[in-house]
Design an enzyme around this catalytic site. Structure first.
Site, PDB file in Angstrom:
ATOM      1  N   GLY A   1      38.563  39.324  43.194  1.00  0.00           N
ATOM      2  CA  GLY A   1      38.272  38.052  43.435  1.00  0.00           C
ATOM      3  C   GLY A   1      39.846  37.203  42.693  1.00  0.00           C
TER       4      GLY A   1
ATOM      5  N   GLN B   1      43.664  30.140  39.300  1.00  0.00           N
ATOM      6  CA  GLN B   1      44.592  30.397  38.124  1.00  0.00           C
ATOM      7  C   GLN B   1      45.389  31.568  38.484  1.00  0.00           C
ATOM      8  OE1 GLN B   1      40.536  33.281  40.031  1.00  0.00           O
ATOM      9  NE2 GLN B   1      40.498  33.915  37.970  1.00  0.00           N
TER      10      GLN B   1
ATOM     11  N   CYS C   1      34.495  36.841  34.939  1.00  0.00           N
ATOM     12  CA  CYS C   1      35.891  36.460  35.474  1.00  0.00           C
ATOM     13  C   CYS C   1      37.032  36.830  34.726  1.00  0.00           C
ATOM     14  CB  CYS C   1      35.795  34.347  35.283  1.00  0.00           C
ATOM     15  SG  CYS C   1      37.174  33.529  35.875  1.00  0.00           S
ATOM     16  N   LEU C   2      38.504  36.489  35.572  1.00  0.00           N
ATOM     17  CA  LEU C   2      39.448  37.381  34.851  1.00  0.00           C
ATOM     18  C   LEU C   2      40.411  36.025  33.841  1.00  0.00           C
ATOM     19  CD1 LEU C   2      40.850  38.745  38.405  1.00  0.00           C
ATOM     20  CD2 LEU C   2      40.363  40.153  36.120  1.00  0.00           C
TER      21      LEU C   2
ATOM     22  N   HIS D   1      32.244  31.075  43.403  1.00  0.00           N
ATOM     23  CA  HIS D   1      33.164  31.402  42.125  1.00  0.00           C
ATOM     24  C   HIS D   1      34.294  31.105  42.228  1.00  0.00           C
ATOM     25  CE1 HIS D   1      33.949  33.615  38.455  1.00  0.00           C
ATOM     26  NE2 HIS D   1      35.655  33.448  39.060  1.00  0.00           N
ATOM     27  N   GLU D   2      34.999  31.618  43.281  1.00  0.00           N
ATOM     28  CA  GLU D   2      36.630  31.372  43.977  1.00  0.00           C
ATOM     29  C   GLU D   2      36.917  29.639  43.999  1.00  0.00           C
ATOM     30  OE1 GLU D   2      37.938  33.091  42.628  1.00  0.00           O
ATOM     31  OE2 GLU D   2      36.924  35.482  42.606  1.00  0.00           O
TER      32      GLU D   2
ATOM     33  N   HIS E   1      36.686  27.592  41.849  1.00  0.00           N
ATOM     34  CA  HIS E   1      38.202  27.806  40.411  1.00  0.00           C
ATOM     35  C   HIS E   1      39.033  26.810  41.411  1.00  0.00           C
ATOM     36  CE1 HIS E   1      38.428  30.577  37.973  1.00  0.00           C
ATOM     37  NE2 HIS E   1      37.721  31.312  38.693  1.00  0.00           N
TER      38      HIS E   1
HETATM   39  O1  GNR Z   1      36.764  40.359  39.160  1.00  0.00           O
HETATM   40  C1  GNR Z   1      35.856  39.013  39.266  1.00  0.00           C
HETATM   41  N1  GNR Z   1      34.293  40.240  39.190  1.00  0.00           N
HETATM   42  C2  GNR Z   1      33.265  38.878  39.374  1.00  0.00           C
HETATM   43  C3  GNR Z   1      31.918  39.277  39.548  1.00  0.00           C
HETATM   44  C4  GNR Z   1      30.967  39.107  39.732  1.00  0.00           C
HETATM   45  C5  GNR Z   1      31.237  37.507  40.458  1.00  0.00           C
HETATM   46  C6  GNR Z   1      32.095  37.212  40.300  1.00  0.00           C
HETATM   47  C7  GNR Z   1      33.377  37.786  39.924  1.00  0.00           C
HETATM   48  S1  GNR Z   1      34.955  36.899  40.631  1.00  0.00           S
HETATM   49  C8  GNR Z   1      36.229  38.149  39.388  1.00  0.00           C
HETATM   50  C9  GNR Z   1      37.158  37.760  39.672  1.00  0.00           C
HETATM   51  C10 GNR Z   1      37.904  36.142  39.924  1.00  0.00           C
HETATM   52  O2  GNR Z   1      37.935  35.437  38.340  1.00  0.00           O
HETATM   53  N2  GNR Z   1      38.504  34.909  40.297  1.00  0.00           N
HETATM   54  O3  GNR Z   1      38.021  34.480  39.859  1.00  0.00           O
HETATM   55 NI    NI Z   2      36.680  34.150  38.036  1.00  0.00          NI
END
Ligand code: GNR
Ligand code: NI
Length: 167
Positions: free
Chosen positions: A46, A51, A91-92, A133-134, A137
């Protein structure tokens, strides 16, 4: 298509709040395409526009293993949620850190697709986790905000140390 730079914790730019998209036009679709390319190359499941330092309420997600289920969510809203589930998140913008976070287990999300049409989707599992999660952000929130201050500070120090080595 360019791969965009992903901001990393504790960059204060990650704390900015994104504004709703007024019209889904070709500029938005280009942003979506660039975000997909950036997410796939990372690789991640995601990516939220904040980001990549774009303050628009745009999310891309693909939880498949073969890039077969690209999903784009514009102006997403959770209209219903139920249950609780703790899952390990990463999270990236916080590379190399994985910690359990508790979120709603099942959600109904309303959003605009890349044609600007309103859609509603009922989801659970990893996709529900990823959407939440997104969406965080887009409000300047990170998964590390759910951890203890002590853990978050430890992660911050680790990120700052890593950064010095890459610069
Ligand atoms: O790549 C991602 N893996 C992930 C794993 C578990 C819960 C959420 C994520 S999102 C993350 C990519 C990211 O940082 N998206 O904002
Ligand atoms: Ni993230």
């Amino acid at each position: 298509m360019p791969i965009l730079n992903i901001l990393q914790f504790p960059d204060p730019k990650l704390r900015q709040k994104a504004a709703p998209v007024a019209v889904v036009d070709d500029n938005i679709r280009t942003l979506v395409d660039d975000m997909f390319e950036t997410m796939y190359s990372a690789p991640g499941i995601g990516l939220a526009a904040v980001q990549v330092n774009v303050l628009k309420r745009v999310i891309v997600i693909d939880i498949s293993e073969d890039k077969s289920q690209p999903g784009c969510f514009i102006n997403p809203e959770i209209v219903e949620h139920s249950g609780d589930e703790k899952m390990e998140e990463g999270c990236l913008s916080v590379p190399g850190i994985y910690e359990p976070v508790s979120r709603a287990k099942d959600i109904i999300v309303r959003y605009l697709d890349r044609d600007g049409n309103t859609q509603e989707l009922s989801v659970g599992g990893v996709l529900a986790v990823c959407i939440q999660h997104e969406m965080d952000h887009l409000d300047g929130k990170l998964f590390v905000d759910y951890l203890s201050e002590m853990k978050r500070n430890r992660i911050r120090k680790k990120m700052e140390k890593m950064r010095q080595h890459t610069m």
